[in-house]
Scaffold this motif. Structure first.
Motif, PDB file in Angstrom:
ATOM      1  N   LYS A   1       0.831  -1.209   0.000  1.00 36.29           N
ATOM      2  CA  LYS A   1       0.000   0.000   0.000  1.00 36.29           C
ATOM      3  C   LYS A   1       0.865   1.260   0.000  1.00 36.29           C
ATOM      4  O   LYS A   1       0.533   2.254  -0.661  1.00 36.29           O
ATOM      5  CB  LYS A   1      -0.926  -0.012   1.220  1.00 36.29           C
ATOM      6  N   LYS A   2       1.980   1.209   0.719  1.00 42.32           N
ATOM      7  CA  LYS A   2       2.862   2.377   0.770  1.00 42.32           C
ATOM      8  C   LYS A   2       3.460   2.652  -0.610  1.00 42.32           C
ATOM      9  O   LYS A   2       3.526   3.809  -1.046  1.00 42.32           O
ATOM     10  CB  LYS A   2       3.975   2.142   1.785  1.00 42.32           C
ATOM     11  N   VAL A   3       3.887   1.599  -1.296  1.00 43.77           N
ATOM     12  CA  VAL A   3       4.439   1.769  -2.644  1.00 43.77           C
ATOM     13  C   VAL A   3       3.378   2.356  -3.566  1.00 43.77           C
ATOM     14  O   VAL A   3       3.648   3.283  -4.348  1.00 43.77           O
ATOM     15  CB  VAL A   3       4.954   0.419  -3.191  1.00 43.77           C
ATOM     16  N   ILE A   4       2.164   1.819  -3.491  1.00 46.77           N
ATOM     17  CA  ILE A   4       1.080   2.324  -4.335  1.00 46.77           C
ATOM     18  C   ILE A   4       0.805   3.793  -4.036  1.00 46.77           C
ATOM     19  O   ILE A   4       0.657   4.613  -4.952  1.00 46.77           O
ATOM     20  CB  ILE A   4      -0.195   1.473  -4.125  1.00 46.77           C
TER      21      ILE A   4
ATOM     22  N   GLU B   1       1.027   9.324  -5.767  1.00 44.20           N
ATOM     23  CA  GLU B   1       1.260  10.749  -5.495  1.00 44.20           C
ATOM     24  C   GLU B   1       2.187  11.359  -6.536  1.00 44.20           C
ATOM     25  O   GLU B   1       2.000  12.494  -6.973  1.00 44.20           O
ATOM     26  CB  GLU B   1       1.886  10.918  -4.104  1.00 44.20           C
ATOM     27  N   GLN B   2       3.198  10.598  -6.935  1.00 45.37           N
ATOM     28  CA  GLN B   2       4.196  11.122  -7.875  1.00 45.37           C
ATOM     29  C   GLN B   2       3.697  11.124  -9.328  1.00 45.37           C
ATOM     30  O   GLN B   2       4.005  12.038 -10.087  1.00 45.37           O
ATOM     31  CB  GLN B   2       5.473  10.281  -7.783  1.00 45.37           C
ATOM     32  N   TRP B   3       2.940  10.104  -9.708  1.00 45.37           N
ATOM     33  CA  TRP B   3       2.655   9.889 -11.123  1.00 45.37           C
ATOM     34  C   TRP B   3       1.265  10.290 -11.581  1.00 45.37           C
ATOM     35  O   TRP B   3       1.049  10.500 -12.775  1.00 45.37           O
ATOM     36  CB  TRP B   3       2.882   8.412 -11.471  1.00 45.37           C
ATOM     37  N   LYS B   4       0.295  10.358 -10.680  1.00 41.90           N
ATOM     38  CA  LYS B   4      -1.062  10.695 -11.114  1.00 41.90           C
ATOM     39  C   LYS B   4      -1.075  12.071 -11.763  1.00 41.90           C
ATOM     40  O   LYS B   4      -0.516  13.024 -11.237  1.00 41.90           O
ATOM     41  CB  LYS B   4      -2.027  10.667  -9.919  1.00 41.90           C
ATOM     42  N   GLY B   5      -1.738  12.135 -12.933  1.00 44.84           N
ATOM     43  CA  GLY B   5      -1.820  13.403 -13.645  1.00 44.84           C
ATOM     44  C   GLY B   5      -0.604  13.710 -14.487  1.00 44.84           C
ATOM     45  O   GLY B   5      -0.504  14.794 -15.056  1.00 44.84           O
ATOM     46  N   THR B   6       0.360  12.764 -14.562  1.00 43.98           N
ATOM     47  CA  THR B   6       1.555  12.950 -15.390  1.00 43.98           C
ATOM     48  C   THR B   6       1.611  11.846 -16.447  1.00 43.98           C
ATOM     49  O   THR B   6       0.778  10.941 -16.463  1.00 43.98           O
ATOM     50  CB  THR B   6       2.835  12.883 -14.533  1.00 43.98           C
TER      51      THR B   6
ATOM     52  N   PHE C   1      10.720  -2.597  -6.516  1.00 46.10           N
ATOM     53  CA  PHE C   1       9.820  -2.509  -5.370  1.00 46.10           C
ATOM     54  C   PHE C   1      10.502  -1.912  -4.138  1.00 46.10           C
ATOM     55  O   PHE C   1       9.968  -1.007  -3.495  1.00 46.10           O
ATOM     56  CB  PHE C   1       9.255  -3.892  -5.042  1.00 46.10           C
ATOM     57  N   GLU C   2      11.691  -2.397  -3.793  1.00 44.36           N
ATOM     58  CA  GLU C   2      12.374  -1.922  -2.590  1.00 44.36           C
ATOM     59  C   GLU C   2      12.716  -0.438  -2.689  1.00 44.36           C
ATOM     60  O   GLU C   2      12.584   0.315  -1.720  1.00 44.36           O
ATOM     61  CB  GLU C   2      13.633  -2.735  -2.330  1.00 44.36           C
ATOM     62  N   ASN C   3      13.167  -0.023  -3.876  1.00 45.54           N
ATOM     63  CA  ASN C   3      13.490   1.397  -4.063  1.00 45.54           C
ATOM     64  C   ASN C   3      12.251   2.272  -3.914  1.00 45.54           C
ATOM     65  O   ASN C   3      12.298   3.336  -3.287  1.00 45.54           O
ATOM     66  CB  ASN C   3      14.116   1.612  -5.444  1.00 45.54           C
ATOM     67  N   TYR C   4      11.143   1.836  -4.503  1.00 45.93           N
ATOM     68  CA  TYR C   4       9.902   2.588  -4.382  1.00 45.93           C
ATOM     69  C   TYR C   4       9.481   2.685  -2.908  1.00 45.93           C
ATOM     70  O   TYR C   4       9.044   3.732  -2.444  1.00 45.93           O
ATOM     71  CB  TYR C   4       8.783   1.911  -5.170  1.00 45.93           C
ATOM     72  N   LEU C   5       9.620   1.578  -2.190  1.00 49.37           N
ATOM     73  CA  LEU C   5       9.189   1.517  -0.795  1.00 49.37           C
ATOM     74  C   LEU C   5       9.956   2.503   0.075  1.00 49.37           C
ATOM     75  O   LEU C   5       9.420   3.056   1.042  1.00 49.37           O
ATOM     76  CB  LEU C   5       9.359   0.092  -0.263  1.00 49.37           C
ATOM     77  N   ASN C   6      11.214   2.730  -0.274  1.00 46.85           N
ATOM     78  CA  ASN C   6      12.065   3.586   0.550  1.00 46.85           C
ATOM     79  C   ASN C   6      12.098   5.042   0.100  1.00 46.85           C
ATOM     80  O   ASN C   6      12.844   5.848   0.656  1.00 46.85           O
ATOM     81  CB  ASN C   6      13.482   3.012   0.587  1.00 46.85           C
ATOM     82  N   GLU C   7      11.300   5.376  -0.900  1.00 50.03           N
ATOM     83  CA  GLU C   7      11.190   6.773  -1.291  1.00 50.03           C
ATOM     84  C   GLU C   7      10.334   7.515  -0.264  1.00 50.03           C
ATOM     85  O   GLU C   7       9.359   6.967   0.255  1.00 50.03           O
ATOM     86  CB  GLU C   7      10.534   6.889  -2.678  1.00 50.03           C
ATOM     87  N   PRO C   8      10.664   8.768   0.034  1.00 51.98           N
ATOM     88  CA  PRO C   8       9.859   9.530   1.010  1.00 51.98           C
ATOM     89  C   PRO C   8       8.514   9.908   0.417  1.00 51.98           C
ATOM     90  O   PRO C   8       8.399  10.205  -0.771  1.00 51.98           O
ATOM     91  CB  PRO C   8      10.709  10.767   1.270  1.00 51.98           C
ATOM     92  N   GLN C   9       7.482   9.861   1.254  1.00 51.26           N
ATOM     93  CA  GLN C   9       6.170  10.318   0.818  1.00 51.26           C
ATOM     94  C   GLN C   9       6.106  11.841   0.890  1.00 51.26           C
ATOM     95  O   GLN C   9       6.839  12.471   1.645  1.00 51.26           O
ATOM     96  CB  GLN C   9       5.072   9.715   1.716  1.00 51.26           C
ATOM     97  N   LYS C  10       5.216  12.413   0.107  1.00 54.56           N
ATOM     98  CA  LYS C  10       5.033  13.863   0.132  1.00 54.56           C
ATOM     99  C   LYS C  10       4.566  14.293   1.512  1.00 54.56           C
ATOM    100  O   LYS C  10       3.919  13.546   2.232  1.00 54.56           O
ATOM    101  CB  LYS C  10       3.999  14.286  -0.910  1.00 54.56           C
ATOM    102  N   GLN C  11       4.899  15.507   1.859  1.00 55.07           N
ATOM    103  CA  GLN C  11       4.473  16.038   3.150  1.00 55.07           C
ATOM    104  C   GLN C  11       3.378  17.073   2.966  1.00 55.07           C
ATOM    105  O   GLN C  11       3.320  17.776   1.959  1.00 55.07           O
ATOM    106  CB  GLN C  11       5.663  16.679   3.872  1.00 55.07           C
TER     107      GLN C  11
END
Length: 202
Positions: free
Chosen positions: A136-139, A144-149, A166-176
């Motif tokens: 769910k976190k990866v999704i 957040e990054q790709w919608k609308g692009t 998958f692991e790289n995506y999981l460790n990316e910071p979420q938007k604040q």
């Protein structure tokens, strides 16, 4: 429809024989599988081929050579009764796979289903120790990054759940939001607490 199971040794051996012998065996296996074990097969075949340019000596040589590979008879398989092989996962794993796909569909407004490729991708990550929260976190992050692009088309299982990504995506910071990390929704909190409770009391 029936198919004959041919021993690998037969293919290896006949590949070294003259062309005429290979041709006879192709013909016999295709059209005479029910007659090959007759005691009078050679005579039967010659009579059946009347008017054709055939060599009796080559026929005998081919028959004697090939039949030693089928001394126990033919093994047949019923093609119309073949069952599709499907990978069966434990009930809990299937439930997780479906939850991941449901969540992806909800977030991306898609209709991905539990096809063989999709389930294998998710199952492989589960076997590596990842949880439904990780999926769910990866999704969430990639949505957040790709919608609308232009990258929105990559919000799909083959991209999100690949072993190499998958692991790289999981460790990316979420938007604040307002300088604070995105808060977990009440529904997600309730779902997470429910899952922990089930694990605790099971």
């Amino acid at each position: 429809m029936k198919s004959i199971v041919i021993p690998l040794e037969f293919f290896k051996a006949i590949g070294e024989k003259p062309h005429a012998i290979r041709i006879y065996w192709i013909k016999w296996l295709a059209d005479y599988s029910n007659e090959l074990f007759r005691n009078d097969f050679i005579e039967f075949f010659v009579n059946d081929m009347k008017g054709k340019n055939i060599n009796l000596e080559t026929i005998k040589q081919a028959y004697d050579f090939g039949m030693k590979f089928f001394e126990g008879g033919f093994t047949f398989i019923e093609e119309n009764k073949k069952k599709k092989t499907t990978t069966k996962y434990p009930e809990e794993t299937n439930a997780t796979i479906n939850k991941v796909l449901d969540y992806l569909n909800e977030i991306t407004n898609s209709t991905y289903s539990a096809t063989k490729n999709n389930t294998q991708l998710i199952y492989a990550r589960i076997m590596e120790g990842y949880t439904i929260s990780d999926f769910k976190k990866v999704i969430d992050i990639k949505a957040e990054q790709w919608k609308g692009t232009e990258q929105e088309k990559y919000l799909r299982p083959i991209t999100l759940f690949q072993a190499s990504k998958f692991e790289n995506y999981l460790n990316e910071p979420q938007k604040q939001l307002n300088g604070k990390p995105k808060q977990q929704s009440s529904i997600n909190k309730l779902s997470s607490a429910s899952n922990k409770a089930k694990q605790f009391f099971s």
